[in-house]
Design a protein around this motif. Structure first.
Motif, PDB file in Angstrom:
ATOM      1  N   ASP A  41       0.819  -1.213   0.000  1.00 16.33           N
ATOM      2  CA  ASP A  41       0.000   0.000   0.000  1.00 16.33           C
ATOM      3  C   ASP A  41       0.851   1.260   0.000  1.00 16.33           C
ATOM      4  O   ASP A  41       0.561   2.214  -0.729  1.00 16.33           O
ATOM      5  N   THR A  42       1.915   1.296   0.809  1.00 16.01           N
ATOM      6  CA  THR A  42       2.701   2.529   0.885  1.00 16.01           C
ATOM      7  C   THR A  42       3.587   2.721  -0.337  1.00 16.01           C
ATOM      8  O   THR A  42       3.837   3.862  -0.741  1.00 16.01           O
ATOM      9  N   ILE A  43       4.066   1.640  -0.942  1.00 16.36           N
ATOM     10  CA  ILE A  43       4.830   1.773  -2.182  1.00 16.36           C
ATOM     11  C   ILE A  43       3.924   2.240  -3.308  1.00 16.36           C
ATOM     12  O   ILE A  43       4.311   3.037  -4.165  1.00 16.36           O
ATOM     13  N   SER A  47       3.260  -1.502  -7.307  1.00 10.72           N
ATOM     14  CA  SER A  47       3.917  -2.647  -6.677  1.00 10.72           C
ATOM     15  C   SER A  47       3.119  -3.934  -6.856  1.00 10.72           C
ATOM     16  O   SER A  47       3.644  -5.020  -6.614  1.00 10.72           O
ATOM     17  N   ARG A  48       1.853  -3.813  -7.265  1.00 13.50           N
ATOM     18  CA  ARG A  48       1.034  -5.000  -7.525  1.00 13.50           C
ATOM     19  C   ARG A  48       0.412  -4.912  -8.925  1.00 13.50           C
ATOM     20  O   ARG A  48      -0.725  -5.335  -9.151  1.00 13.50           O
ATOM     21  N   ALA A  49       1.169  -4.354  -9.851  1.00  9.56           N
ATOM     22  CA  ALA A  49       0.674  -4.147 -11.215  1.00  9.56           C
ATOM     23  C   ALA A  49       0.229  -5.463 -11.848  1.00  9.56           C
ATOM     24  O   ALA A  49       0.925  -6.479 -11.766  1.00  9.56           O
ATOM     25  N   ALA A  50      -0.907  -5.428 -12.514  1.00  7.47           N
ATOM     26  CA  ALA A  50      -1.488  -6.632 -13.105  1.00  7.47           C
ATOM     27  C   ALA A  50      -1.137  -6.791 -14.580  1.00  7.47           C
ATOM     28  O   ALA A  50      -1.695  -7.649 -15.251  1.00  7.47           O
ATOM     29  N   PHE A  51      -0.224  -5.978 -15.090  1.00  8.14           N
ATOM     30  CA  PHE A  51       0.173  -6.083 -16.492  1.00  8.14           C
ATOM     31  C   PHE A  51       1.672  -6.378 -16.571  1.00  8.14           C
ATOM     32  O   PHE A  51       2.447  -5.966 -15.703  1.00  8.14           O
ATOM     33  N   PRO A  52       2.129  -7.113 -17.574  1.00  6.88           N
ATOM     34  CA  PRO A  52       3.555  -7.446 -17.685  1.00  6.88           C
ATOM     35  C   PRO A  52       4.407  -6.191 -17.835  1.00  6.88           C
ATOM     36  O   PRO A  52       4.094  -5.303 -18.619  1.00  6.88           O
ATOM     37  N   HIS A  53       5.494  -6.127 -17.081  1.00  8.82           N
ATOM     38  CA  HIS A  53       6.389  -4.975 -17.134  1.00  8.82           C
ATOM     39  C   HIS A  53       7.766  -5.395 -16.642  1.00  8.82           C
ATOM     40  O   HIS A  53       7.961  -6.490 -16.123  1.00  8.82           O
ATOM     41  N   ARG A  54       8.749  -4.494 -16.798  1.00  9.76           N
ATOM     42  CA  ARG A  54      10.114  -4.724 -16.347  1.00  9.76           C
ATOM     43  C   ARG A  54      10.534  -3.600 -15.405  1.00  9.76           C
ATOM     44  O   ARG A  54       9.892  -2.547 -15.360  1.00  9.76           O
ATOM     45  N   SER A 104       5.713  -6.922   2.375  1.00  9.31           N
ATOM     46  CA  SER A 104       6.678  -5.832   2.241  1.00  9.31           C
ATOM     47  C   SER A 104       7.394  -5.911   0.900  1.00  9.31           C
ATOM     48  O   SER A 104       7.578  -7.000   0.353  1.00  9.31           O
ATOM     49  N   VAL A 105       7.816  -4.746   0.404  1.00 10.12           N
ATOM     50  CA  VAL A 105       8.506  -4.638  -0.867  1.00 10.12           C
ATOM     51  C   VAL A 105       9.809  -3.870  -0.633  1.00 10.12           C
ATOM     52  O   VAL A 105       9.786  -2.775  -0.067  1.00 10.12           O
TER      53      VAL A 105
END
Length: 316
Positions: A41-43, A47-54, A104-105
């Motif tokens: 949540d704080t990031i 941080s929980r993107a549902a699409f492919p990325h790098r 945590s991230v």
């Protein structure tokens, strides 16, 4: 590494046709410490993107709760927390049907490893088999170590940067000691078709924003595509395409000065009036209200940088 971090608000480059979004770590000063830690949540939503990325940076994720799956490269790891996952710069990943995601991230670039250059090789090896299940004892020990990292980062006391590097080194070494996971089962033919469909939709090409066009590009019938995507994601190709177009429209409205007509065109709508009706139906607000802040903090998936505030190191 040059280009792995940017100042807050720096526009990200548009991905080339067929390329995946590349996220960079946002820091407030050119010489700020390239490190951040927080909860999902704080990031922020990226941080929980549902699409492919790098990424241009490393990400260590400690998952303590939630359902769904985490897809790294071509491997799909179902969530049965607690887990630890290491993602290296350049790897493709996304969260799939994630709900109630907790944990945590930890984010950092290679520049942050200057005290322990050998960690680069450990992280590379970990990223090849990124998913680690944690038993109760290892989970508790990992949670304490990450809590120490978070506390040190938030306090920012004298010498905190060197303490953070030492704690991160311990986290990397201890993670490397964990047993390697069994490889996930290979994708079935329907799973591979669904994965390719998601990859095509993530390209944000209007020519591919129809189920028929994607089926033709993949080389399957529309019916087979619908069955494969529904089985893999629980949603129809049409639903996923509408979500992708909505996300792209949100990104353009929030991050550019394009007119609503231009945004409609970029999102594949030749009729701006129809685009406005579509956008209101999907989001509950008009494009104009969204731009004025009615939903500007919504789930804008296609931003090209991770919005994470990193404090500078204290001056000597």
């Amino acid at each position: 590494m040059r280009g792995t971090t940017v100042l807050p608000g720096t526009p990200g480059p548009e991905p080339q046709p067929g390329a995946l979004p590349m996220h960079r770590l946002e820091v407030p000063l050119p010489n700020a410490m390239p490190f951040a830690i927080g909860t999902f949540d704080t990031i922020g939503p990226m941080s929980r993107a549902a699409f492919p990325h790098r990424h241009t940076f490393y990400e260590i994720v400690h998952v303590t709760g939630g359902t769904g799956a985490h897809v790294v490269d071509l491997s799909r790891w179902r969530l049965r927390p607690p887990h630890l996952c290491v993602i290296a710069p350049g790897q493709v990943h996304h969260w799939e049907d994630a709900a109630g995601l907790e944990g945590s991230v930890v984010l950092f670039t290679e520049d942050f490893l200057l005290d322990h250059p050998g960690d680069r090789e450990l992280l590379r090896r970990l990223a090849e088999r990124p998913w680690r299940d944690l038993d109760e004892q290892t989970h508790a020990r990992t949670a304490r170590l990450i809590a120490d990292l978070d506390d040190e980062y938030r306090r920012g006391a004298a010498g905190f940067a060197t303490v953070l590097r030492a704690l991160l080194h311990i986290l990397v070494v201890r993670t490397a000691r964990l047993p390697e996971p069994a490889p996930p089962p290979p994708l079935t033919r329907p799973g591979a078709v669904a994965q390719e469909f998601l990859r095509l939709v993530a390209r944000n090409e209007p020519a591919l924003w129809s189920a028929a066009a994607c089926a033709d590009r993949i080389g399957v019938s529309g019916g087979y595509l619908a069955e494969a995507v529904k089985a893999a994601t629980g949603r129809t190709p049409g639903r996923l395409i509408r979500e992708a177009r909505t996300h792209e429209a949100k990104r353009l409205l929030a991050r550019t000065d394009l007119t609503v007509r231009q945004v409609a065109d970029r999102a594949g709508f030749s009729d701006p009036a129809y685009f406005c009706r579509f956008f209101r139906r999907e989001t509950g607000v008009s494009p104009g209200d969204f731009r004025r802040g009615g939903d500007v903090h919504g789930d804008i998936h296609h931003d090209h940088r991770l919005r994470s505030i990193v404090r500078p190191e204290p001056s000597a």
